[in-house]
Enzyme design. Structure first.
Site, PDB file in Angstrom:
ATOM      1  CG  HIS A 638     -19.739 -39.359  88.724  1.00 42.24           C
ATOM      2  ND1 HIS A 638     -19.908 -38.012  88.465  1.00 42.24           N
ATOM      3  CD2 HIS A 638     -19.984 -39.504  90.059  1.00 42.24           C
ATOM      4  CE1 HIS A 638     -20.230 -37.375  89.575  1.00 42.24           C
ATOM      5  NE2 HIS A 638     -20.301 -38.256  90.554  1.00 42.24           N
ATOM      6  CG  LEU A 639     -23.108 -46.343  87.734  1.00 43.62           C
ATOM      7  CD1 LEU A 639     -24.563 -46.013  88.007  1.00 43.62           C
ATOM      8  CD2 LEU A 639     -22.993 -47.529  86.764  1.00 43.62           C
TER       9      LEU A 639
END
Length: 742
Positions: A638-639
């Site tokens: 996840h960013l």
């Protein structure tokens, strides 16, 4: 203190099909009560309200009376309730229990985890709602546990779930998460371990010292598997009955204390294979001959099972094959806790019958395809399309007498709901002229094939157990030794066969970094495939579950595509804090990323930029960074898209600050460049980064504590460091970084 629940108000003008639920959590500080609530509420379709005494007074600690009032109000509003207090004494629970009514069932979930674990958690934590940490926490936990009074049904509870391990806790979380608006749970007491209760008459023979270790079972197994008694009425109401112990006489009360496995199977069950008859339904094989072979093969494998179990399953209480197998097994004195028969749906053994089977066998067709009715259709349907896809990767077809063992992807509903980690497809001999591979009543060949089928099935199960638990102390010796040798290990290693140990996430074959081990199972080289990955705790699965099942989390998902889901961080560390989560199997963290994932990384960055545009349009003063944690605490790549104000009440400690303001945070533009040039990203997972002093993210001045740092950064107008101003690592209203992907 009595409070009445208004039935008209609760019903909201509609006739309720099911009751509301009030769950009273029971556990010491550090046992995970708040986390339990948060994980259930984050994904449950049932409306829940958490009542916490630490925050009941406008975010500050309040009183029990306030909690009672809030609980009654929530129930009147038609919402189910979690009572998040310690509730370790009967007196502390009694007034909440009184809120139960014809419209409200009162449950207890007992987080009876080891005191050492609770103390360790309590001492280390920071930012606790009740400000309980350090040495004070240890003293409080010790004091509370000295007064612990475990709940019982006589207090007025409809259902009590005892959790003695983190695996048990996750199982309870999954149970309550899966409850729909109109779903209900069976009444009763589940998972209790209480040595003070009277021994059940029906299992006395197992509690005596075994004279013949090859034919009897150890005390350790018996005490764990049969912890509580059961009334005649409870046995009648149970949908799944252990036929090796329960017959018509016991249902009439002539064999008290032996009944449904709902109350007899503990929360720390040994590895278990559930299998149907693989030859007697559509294949029309002789029941008598099949029963003889089943018992013969079970007896052959008894000494190889160690602490593992075999369970034969059928849907019907009148099953002829189960009756024959049970009778023949009894004649051979086969241990009835290591092999027994069970009535129930093989795809719902845990949820409906309380029997956790981590491996189930499928009476498959030769094409290894769904359909055809019966067990095959039911298992493929319950496991979802991921089973068919995983099966295709293993084999295209199956010959009679052989097996194909398939590890269920962690996206499978059968994995998430029932804890089934593997399905073993097995094909038996066919005496039905309407089906393929017809043997024309050649029982010599048919019996040989059936022996081969069960032998391959049981060997595949043992291979799975050996491989999945090879890290457990002494496991290889225990599985390969006689029962007399395994008995001395059963007490101290039994806990290692918990479901949490089985949750090894599936990695897609199309990604590099996949590690597989295969073991030949039979002459046709059918294989078991095992994927290896970092073990993620139950609480760390939330992002993964959201990414794979966004439709179940519509209330929190902001955007969904084939590649990503977008959601707000549940504990934002700044005014704007989004997560762009990849929807790809096998990408648990940044370390899993390779060059072929470059298009995905650019997509994630582009999606983050699109949301930044929206935020800056509303507030041009905002400045953003996009990046990844080197070693995330949550599973699934996840960013982070996070504004640089860090104005958040959830930013509570040094780890929170340093995870976004040291080299531990890898800027998206750098990650994309590194993967493009070198095929992987640089991971900076030095523990010292988390303990660095507090420094302003703009002027880099040092501060003694977080409150002073927050005061400073709210006023600091210094330019950001040059390292961030270069290369498009910061995004602001001036357009910096907007041309990076062009």
């Amino acid at each position: 203190m009595d409070m009445d629940i208004d039935e008209n108000s609760t019903a909201k003008g509609n006739e309720r099909r099911t009751k509301l639920i009030m769950v009273i959590l029971v556990g010491a500080p550090g046992s995970g009560k708040s986390t339990f609530c948060e994980l259930v509420m984050a994904s449950s379709s049932r409306p829940w309200v958490r009542i916490c005494q630490d925050t009941i007074g406008n975010g500050k600690s309040g009183t029990k009376a306030q909690c009672l009032k809030s609980a009654a109000s929530a129930l009147n509003d038609g919402k189910s309730v979690f009572v998040d207090r310690c509730n370790l004494e009967i007196e502390q629970r009694s007034e909440f229990v009184k809120l139960g009514s014809s419209l409200v069932d009162v449950h207890a979930v007992v987080l009876d985890l080891p005191a050492q674990l609770c103390i360790s958690r309590s001492v280390k934590r920071t930012g606790h709602e009740g400000n309980l940490s350090g040495g004070k926490a240890a003293a409080v936990v010790n004091k509370m546990l000295q007064k612990k009074e475990l709940p019982n049904l006589n207090e007025g509870f409809k259902r009590i779930t005892f959790c003695h391990s983190e695996t048990d806790v996750q199982s309870a979380i999954d149970t309550y998460k899966s409850l729909g608006l109109h779903d209900a749970l069976p009444d009763g007491c589940f998972g209790q371990k209480n040595a003070d209760k009277k021994v059940q008459l029906g299992i006395m023979r197992f509690l005596k010292k075994a004279e013949n270790p090859a034919k009897t079972c150890s005390n350790a197994n018996t005490n764990k598997d049969f912890p509580s008694s059961q009334t005649t009425q409870e046995k009648k109401e149970s949908s799944c009955t252990m036929l090796s112990n329960v017959n018509k006489e016991s249902e009439k009360g002539e064999n008290p204390g032996v009944g449904s496995l709902e109350n007899n199977i503990s929360g720390s069950d040994p590895p278990t294979l559930a299998f149907p008859s693989i030859s007697t339904s559509d294949f029309k094989f002789s029941h008598e001959k099949a029963a003889e072979i089943i018992v013969e093969m079970v007896e052959e494998f008894m000494d190889k099972l160690g602490n593992a179990r075999l369970v034969m399953v059928d849907l019907s209480h009148g099953s002829k094959i189960l009756s024959l197998v049970k009778a023949k097994a009894a004649k051979k004195n086969i241990c009835s806790t290591k092999f027994f028969t069970f009535v129930g749906d093989i795809t719902k053994l845990k949820s409906d019958g309380g029997l956790h089977c981590n491996v189930i066998a499928n009476a498959a067709n030769w094409r290894l395809k769904p359909g055809g009715g019966g067990v095959n259709a039911a298992i493929f349907s319950a496991a979802g399309p991921s089973l068919e896809e995983a099966t295709k990767q293993q084999a295209k077809s199956l010959r009679p007498g052989n097996v194909v063992a398939v590890q269920l992807p962690s996206t499978s509903p059968l994995f998430n709901r029932e804890g089934v980690t593997h399905v073993i497809h097995v094909l038996g001999p066919n005496m039905n002229p309407q089906r393929p591979n017809y043997l024309n009543n050649d029982y010599d060949e048919g019996c040989k094939l059936l022996r081969d089928a069960y032998s391959s099935l049981f060997q595949a199960f043992i291979s799975i157990v050996k491989d999945e638990f090879k890290s457990a102390k002494g496991i290889d010796e225990r599985l390969g030794s006689a029962p007399s040798e395994s008995r001395k290990h059963s007490e101290d290693t039994h806990h290692k066969f918990k479901r949490a140990e089985l949750q090894i996430p599936e990695r897609s074959k199309k990604w590099k970094g996949t590690q597989e081990s295969a073991e030949a199972l039979n002459q046709n080289n059918n294989k078991i495939s095992h994927k290896m990955s970092k073990h993620w705790g139950s609480w760390a699965q939330a992002l993964y579950n959201t990414a794979m099942y966004p439709e179940r989390h519509a209330n929190i998902v902001l955007e969904t595509s084939d590649d990503v889901v977008v959601l707000n961080d549940i504990y934002p560390k700044a005014r704007k804090h989004l997560l762009i989560v990849a929807r790809y199997e096998g990408l648990d963290q940044l370390a899993d990323v390779h060059k072929e994932h470059l298009p995905l990384l650019k997509t994630m960055h582009a999606v983050g930029m699109k949301w930044i545009d929206k935020f800056i349009h509303d507030d041009a003063s905002l400045v953003f960074r996009l990046g990844y944690h080197s070693a995330p605490s949550m599973r699934q790549l996840h960013l982070h898209v996070i504004s640089q104000d860090f104005d958040s009440s959830h930013l509570k400690n040094k780890k929170h600050w340093n995870s976004f303001n040291t080299d531990f945070f890898r800027d998206s533009v750098d990650v994309i460049d590194e993967v493009s040039s070198h095929g992987k990203a640089i991971i900076k997972d030095d523990e010292s980064l988390m303990s660095m002093e507090f420094r302003c993210n703009r002027c880099r001045s040092a501060h003694p504590n977080l409150p002073k740092l927050k005061t400073h950064i709210s006023k600091c107008q210094s330019p950001f460091p040059s390292t961030l101003l270069e290369g498009g690592r910061l995004v602001n209203a001036s357009g910096n970084s907007r041309n990076f992907l062009s």
